[in-house]
Design a protein around this motif. Structure first.
Motif, short mmCIF file in Angstrom:
data_model
loop_
_atom_site.label_atom_id
_atom_site.label_comp_id
_atom_site.label_asym_id
_atom_site.label_seq_id
_atom_site.Cartn_x
_atom_site.Cartn_y
_atom_site.Cartn_z
N ALA A 1 -40.60 82.87 50.76
CA ALA A 1 -39.10 83.25 50.56
C ALA A 1 -38.61 82.31 51.94
CB ALA A 1 -38.83 84.53 50.73
N ASN A 2 -39.22 82.14 52.89
CA ASN A 2 -38.67 81.50 54.01
C ASN A 2 -39.19 80.13 54.41
OD1 ASN A 2 -36.96 83.62 55.88
ND2 ASN A 2 -38.63 84.66 54.93
N VAL A 3 -39.65 79.27 53.16
CA VAL A 3 -40.59 78.19 53.47
C VAL A 3 -39.19 77.04 53.66
CG1 VAL A 3 -40.26 77.59 50.92
CG2 VAL A 3 -41.88 76.59 52.27
N SER A 4 -38.10 77.58 53.69
CA SER A 4 -37.00 76.54 53.86
C SER A 4 -35.96 76.81 54.80
CB SER A 4 -36.14 76.18 52.70
OG SER A 4 -35.64 77.23 52.05
N THR A 5 -36.39 78.07 55.68
CA THR A 5 -35.86 78.53 56.77
C THR A 5 -35.99 77.84 57.96
OG1 THR A 5 -35.58 80.90 55.74
CG2 THR A 5 -35.08 80.68 58.09
N ASN A 6 -35.06 77.42 58.79
CA ASN A 6 -35.27 76.78 59.72
C ASN A 6 -35.87 77.44 60.93
OD1 ASN A 6 -33.91 74.48 58.65
ND2 ASN A 6 -32.03 74.94 59.65
N GLY A 7 -36.98 76.86 61.50
CA GLY A 7 -37.48 77.48 62.50
C GLY A 7 -38.50 78.70 62.25
N PHE A 8 -38.71 79.00 60.73
CA PHE A 8 -39.48 80.05 60.77
C PHE A 8 -40.83 80.37 60.99
CE2 PHE A 8 -42.03 82.92 57.56
CZ PHE A 8 -41.12 84.06 57.87
N ARG A 9 -41.51 81.07 61.57
CA ARG A 9 -42.64 81.42 61.91
C ARG A 9 -43.60 82.22 60.80
NH1 ARG A 9 -41.95 77.59 63.78
NH2 ARG A 9 -42.05 76.89 65.98
N ALA A 10 -44.58 81.63 60.25
CA ALA A 10 -45.27 82.64 59.06
C ALA A 10 -46.11 83.61 59.86
CB ALA A 10 -46.35 81.72 58.42
#
Length: 246
Positions: free
Chosen positions: A27-36
């Motif tokens: 869901a956060n694949v396009s969130t800027n700066g997200f860390r898996a």
């Protein structure tokens, strides 16, 4: 028979929880700066009166993937991406300090520099205020300078310097709001070696293909545990028939 049921049930339960983690990453694949977020399975021996031949499955969160995501050029003056390791300090909703890699910034109606989610960007002296009708420029060390707008450029004035930190990764934990905080609750010190690139944003470091493959693998594992429960039910029914015959 009940031993097989509880063993399979524990495995299925933990697979569902890990599927939720993978879904959050996707869901956060396009969130800027997200860390898996990284999870893993581990086996816990069952302590009982019998022999230690059984184990339960436990899903343990091992941390986050701190690898940097790719940089995308935007050309926007208020977009910054951290180069290499480091974090941008922001003010959380409860007033404490949090850290993010999302450098898409804005100036609100009160002239305060914020992230797109409305969190105040911090300097050493607190939130940063931007005067109206000025042209902004952000240096590699996070220093924000201004020039008065008009036909004749004015004198460059340094307003503030964004607080850039680089605490040890083992001292960072993801908060409920998605920001990273220190485990000891102390504010991190400014690191002069952290630099930013103006006009860029950092994308998420989630690999969508790997996440999808992991999701399919977890679905198959969950199906395997469900089949074990069906076999246990079938065996119990046959055992009941034999007992009824006797």
């Amino acid at each position: 028979m009940d031993r097989l049921i509880y063993t399979a049930m524990s495995g299925a339960k933990q697979i569902l929880e890990q599927q939720a983690t993978v879904s959050n990453n996707l869901a956060n694949v396009s969130t800027n700066g997200f860390r898996a977020q990284l999870d893993t399975f581990r086996a816990v021996p069952v302590v009982s009166e019998g022999l230690p031949t059984r184990t339960f499955v436990v899903d343990s969160t091992v941390g986050s993937d701190f690898r940097a995501g790719p940089l995308q050029q935007t050309g926007r003056a208020l977009d910054v991406a951290l180069e290499g390791q480091g974090w941008l300090a922001v003010e959380r909703a409860d007033g404490t300090e949090g850290y993010t890699r999302s450098g898409s910034l804005k100036v609100n109606e009160n002239g305060v520099l914020q992230t797109q989610s409305g969190l105040n960007v911090l300097s050493d002296a607190g939130p940063i205020t931007i005067p109206p009708d000025i042209v902004l420029s952000i240096a590699k060390d996070g220093t924000i300078s201004t020039v008065e707008a008009g036909s004749k450029p004015g004198v460059s004035i340094q307003l503030a310097r964004m607080k850039l930190v680089n605490p040890p990764q083992e001292n960072l934990v993801r908060g409920d709001d998605g920001l990273f905080i220190t485990k000891d609750g102390e504010a991190a010190e400014v690191d002069a070696n952290v630099t930013v690139a103006a006009g860029y944003v950092e994308s998420s470091n989630v690999n969508a293909v790997d996440a999808m493959v992991n999701m399919i693998s977890l679905a198959r594992q969950f199906e395997l545990h469900m089949n074990m429960l069906k076999h246990a039910e079938s065996n119990a029914a046959k055992a009941t028939e034999f007992l009824a015959l006797n």
